[in-house]
Write an enzyme that holds these catalytic residues in place. Structure first.
Site, PDB file in Angstrom:
ATOM      1  N   LEU A   1       0.821  -1.217   0.000  1.00 28.61           N
ATOM      2  CA  LEU A   1       0.000   0.000   0.000  1.00 28.61           C
ATOM      3  C   LEU A   1       0.848   1.258   0.000  1.00 28.61           C
ATOM      4  O   LEU A   1       0.419   2.311  -0.462  1.00 28.61           O
ATOM      5  CB  LEU A   1      -0.909   0.014   1.227  1.00 28.61           C
ATOM      6  CG  LEU A   1      -1.981  -1.069   1.298  1.00 28.61           C
ATOM      7  CD1 LEU A   1      -2.700  -1.017   2.646  1.00 28.61           C
ATOM      8  CD2 LEU A   1      -2.985  -0.900   0.160  1.00 28.61           C
TER       9      LEU A   1
ATOM     10  N   GLN B   1       5.155   2.936   1.173  1.00 24.62           N
ATOM     11  CA  GLN B   1       6.498   2.702   1.679  1.00 24.62           C
ATOM     12  C   GLN B   1       7.087   4.025   2.127  1.00 24.62           C
ATOM     13  O   GLN B   1       6.822   5.077   1.539  1.00 24.62           O
ATOM     14  CB  GLN B   1       7.378   2.070   0.601  1.00 24.62           C
ATOM     15  CG  GLN B   1       8.761   1.674   1.072  1.00 24.62           C
ATOM     16  CD  GLN B   1       9.492   0.812   0.046  1.00 24.62           C
ATOM     17  OE1 GLN B   1       8.928   0.451  -0.984  1.00 24.62           O
ATOM     18  NE2 GLN B   1      10.739   0.477   0.330  1.00 24.62           N
TER      19      GLN B   1
ATOM     20  N   LYS C   1       1.859  -2.909   8.884  1.00 26.12           N
ATOM     21  CA  LYS C   1       3.032  -2.038   8.768  1.00 26.12           C
ATOM     22  C   LYS C   1       4.259  -2.812   9.211  1.00 26.12           C
ATOM     23  O   LYS C   1       4.380  -3.204  10.365  1.00 26.12           O
ATOM     24  CB  LYS C   1       2.834  -0.789   9.638  1.00 26.12           C
ATOM     25  CG  LYS C   1       3.937   0.240   9.503  1.00 26.12           C
ATOM     26  CD  LYS C   1       3.563   1.503  10.274  1.00 26.12           C
ATOM     27  CE  LYS C   1       4.606   2.591  10.116  1.00 26.12           C
ATOM     28  NZ  LYS C   1       4.218   3.840  10.807  1.00 26.12           N
TER      29      LYS C   1
ATOM     30  N   ASP D   1       5.284  14.747  12.245  1.00 27.25           N
ATOM     31  CA  ASP D   1       5.378  14.382  10.826  1.00 27.25           C
ATOM     32  C   ASP D   1       4.015  14.455  10.156  1.00 27.25           C
ATOM     33  O   ASP D   1       3.561  13.492   9.522  1.00 27.25           O
ATOM     34  CB  ASP D   1       5.963  12.973  10.696  1.00 27.25           C
ATOM     35  CG  ASP D   1       6.560  12.728   9.307  1.00 27.25           C
ATOM     36  OD1 ASP D   1       6.819  13.712   8.590  1.00 27.25           O
ATOM     37  OD2 ASP D   1       6.763  11.556   8.948  1.00 27.25           O
TER      38      ASP D   1
END
Length: 718
Positions: free
Chosen positions: A391, A393, A417, A515
């Site tokens: 999905l 990277q 993940k 982030d």
């Protein structure tokens, strides 16, 4: 001989479960939250034990088994104060002081091994440690005495009487140099004694303070306890010990980047130094007539576990107060007991139906502990982690789509993940994300379903988001790709703002995401936003307003606030800056910035120019794929002005998440934004003294609101 490679640590499933159980049991008692993370890993056939203190919360003083605090040492201001931390009455509190702080577990550092190829038949354990130390001058004109990383045969012995001054809390005049001391230490010395080269050196001490090997730090550009007012005196220190080579290397730097050249390397045979096979790790420091503040901000240690193991129970640093309660002590004790006796040869907890942990604790009944997934099920569900199931990277690793069994045996789709192997960065991201997002509950956050670990593979399992990432929908489609509707765009902005408000103001700890960008915003079947990827996120204690990373400024260019490059600190204001960039991208359908790529622009500058060009020109920034009438012009202007306000160069001018939520709910007007982009200046200038309309700072002058929160600690702890 070349220095060894940095230790690679993989968190085992057992250690993570025990850690989560201890956290869950203790979370009912807020004063007793542990700050340490501990786990074991295997590499090259050897087992390693790791613990990590990213900070030292004041709650450590109530926790047995975490640290042993001796002499004049204390836990204060989120640091270990190895000698007293005060500027009051130095004649009474600072002169001739000593202190030690020891980790209470005894490690076997050498063992007899007839099959060993060494001439003496002894096998020595290797270890590595990294810590951040602050040697701070309480009086600008003087410094003294020094600080040491200590490997001691006795972990409960206080500093010897008379060990102040140049003895660094290690020994005294009558015992200095005696083999009965049974210690080795790496000293950071700031006072020149007759046997020292200068007042700024590192040395290897064995049973005494007359260093076996010593090196001045001046040629390396390092100044311990500097009098530079722009320098807080903090340094990162790495120490590697190779048990096979029986050699130690010491590295130092001002920032989080480990240099290639050691400041000291020396032979060291700990089997000839220690009084027995076991030893304790910790720190020691002293002051004399001259004094300084010696404090530790963080500490990680990885130790090789020899075959005969380390089976001693930790020593208590403090007695357990009655107010802490039995459940926390039981959880920690049970975690230690299980960790020492359950074999971990690549198998998960529960593979053995007679597992003591499974038969003793029903982890499913403990609030907050996520499900442990079967590795074989996840491997099968992803088609053996097939590229076709990928999905996305990133720097963390790869995310795969998988089909697994859910409740009542029904199949369900999930996102798996996979972190980048068992390296240090991978395991740190895994533990950070697991420990933070596991406790968060909000409709606009990606939901964690569980975890898995086997043979060094680290996996987290999340809800599957059918509409993928915002990044893919905004920028990943071709000319024929469907265009994200205006209603969905506004709803996505509002959802991310709600999640940010929860992290910054509503959760019981302040969480900084660090982030925020479109690729970390997922969309469910109804295009509701779900903020994810908490690998860089950090939860702050109530008295802190920022987080400083050991390795510099993390995040993605374009979303990192300009002040972060000067301070190295992440704050709520820096999160808001990243959110501002996302708002402008959502409205315009263009990336905030990208270099030398077709169709990219410096979006932030372009919107500022349109805003200053005149009435209504700012609407020219709206995504051209949205025809007139397909978006609400008032709401579009509201979002663009909010995006500019969040992207203000001065962090004190950016709105808080609380205010952002009300602006998006249309219960507050759009923010006032200057006609042209203000210049970035650092340190930031105070906001003009005027009353501003802020939801969370009503009738408070803006400069007071921006600076509210008090002065920083003398050591620079925020």
């Amino acid at each position: 001989m070349a220095p060894p490679r940095r230790g690679q640590r993989a968190a085992t499933g057992l250690a993570v479960l025990l850690l989560l159980y201890a956290i869950s049991a203790c979370s009912l008692l807020p004063a007793a939250r542990a700050q340490a993370t501990a786990f074991t890993s295997t590499r090259n056939g050897s087992e390693f034990s790791t613990f990590s203190f990213p900070s030292f919360g004041n709650s450590l003083r109530q926790l047995p088994g975490n640290l042993t605090v001796l002499g004049n040492a204390t836990v204060n201001a989120n640091a270990l104060q190895i000698t007293p931390d005060t500027r009051n009455d130095p004649e009474k509190f600072l002169i001739n002081q000593t202190g030690r702080v020891m980790y209470p577990r005894a490690y076997v550092l050498w063992a007899a091994n007839a099959s060993n190829t060494s001439a003496d038949g002894r096998r020595l354990a290797s270890f590595s440690t990294v810590f951040k130390v602050n040697l701070f001058r309480a009086t600008p004109s003087v410094k003294g005495e020094g600080f040491a990383f200590l490997i001691a045969s006795d972990g409960a012995a206080p500093p010897p009487p008379g060990s102040h001054g140049g003895y660094l809390g290690l020994t005294n005049a009558s015992t200095d140099g005696s083999a009965a001391n049974g210690f080795a230490a790496v000293e950071l010395d700031t006072v020149k004694q007759p046997y020292d080269p200068d007042d700024n050196h590192v040395g290897l001490d064995v049973n005494g303070v007359r260093s076996k090997v010593v090196a001045s730090l001046t040629p390396f550009g390092i100044d311990l306890a500097t009098n530079n007012t722009k320098d807080d005196g903090s340094h990162m220190v790495w120490i590697d010990y190779n048990g096979t080579a029986r050699h130690v290397w010491v590295y130092m730097a001002k920032n989080g980047s480990r240099p290639d050249t050691p400041v000291l390397d020396a032979p060291l045979d700990l089997s000839r130094v220690l009084l027995g096979k076991t030893a304790y790790f910790g720190f020691s420091a002293s002051t004399g007539v001259l004094y300084q503040l010696n404090c530790l901000h963080s500490w990680d240690l990885t130790v090789e576990l020899l075959p005969d193991g380390s089976n001693k129970q930790p020593l208590s640093g403090w007695k357990l107060g009655l107010a802490i309660g039995v459940p926390c002590a039981f959880a920690l004790a049970l975690g230690l007991f299980a960790g020492l006796y359950i074999k971990k040869r690549g198998r998960r907890i529960g593979d053995d139906s007679s597992s003591m942990v499974r038969s003793t604790i029903n982890f499913a009944s403990i609030p907050g502990v996520p499900k442990e997934f079967d590795y074989k099920e996840l491997r099968k569900g992803t088609g053996n982690f097939d590229e076709k199931m990928k999905l996305g990277q990133g720097g963390y690793g790869v995310v795969y789509r998988a089909t697994v069994f859910g409740e009542h045996g029904r199949s369900m789709e999930v996102a798996v993940k996979q972190f980048s192997g068992a390296n240090t960065k991978g395991q740190e991201d895994f533990l950070a994300e697991l420990s933070i997002i596991n406790l968060l509950r909000h409709r606009n956050l990606v939901k964690l379903l569980g975890w898995c670990h086997q043979d060094g593979v680290l996996l987290l399992v999340y809800d599957f988001m059918p509409n993928g990432s915002l990044d893919r929908l905004l920028f990943g489609g071709g000319p024929e790709a469907p265009v994200l509707t205006w209603g969905h765009r506004y709803n996505i902005v509002a959802g991310v703002a709600s999640a940010l408000n929860y992290l910054h103001h509503e959760y019981d700890q302040r969480v900084i995401h660090r982030d925020i960008k479109p690729s970390n915003i997922m969309l469910d079947a109804a295009f509701n936003a779900r903020l994810g990827d908490f690998g860089l996120a950090r939860a702050l204690e109530t008295d802190k307003t920022s987080y400083t990373d050991k390795l510099g400024v993390p995040g993605t260019l374009g979303y990192i606030a300009p002040e972060c490059f000067h301070t190295g600190r992440a704050t709520r204001e820096s999160d808001v800056f990243g959110f501002g960039a996302v708002i402008l991208e959502i409205v315009s359908g263009r990336r905030i910035s990208c270099s030398n790529a077709a169709g990219c622009s410096q979006l932030l500058e372009a919107v500022w120019q349109l805003h200053g060009a005149g009435e209504g020109r700012i609407l020219e920034a709206v995504d051209r794929r949205l025809a007139p009438g397909e978006f609400d012009e008032g709401d579009a202007e509201r979002l663009l002005l909010l995006g500019l306000a969040c992207s203000h160069p001065n962090p004190g001018e950016r709105p808080r998440a609380r205010a952002i939520v009300q602006i998006l709910a249309r219960s507050a007007p759009p923010p006032d934004v200057p006609a042209s982009k203000p210049a970035f200046m650092w340190p930031a200038l105070p906001v003009v003294l005027r009353l501003v309309r802020r939801v969370d700072d009503a009738e408070l002058p803006a400069d007071q609101g921006a600076r509210r929160g008090g002065q920083g600690h003398a050591h620079g702890v925020s």
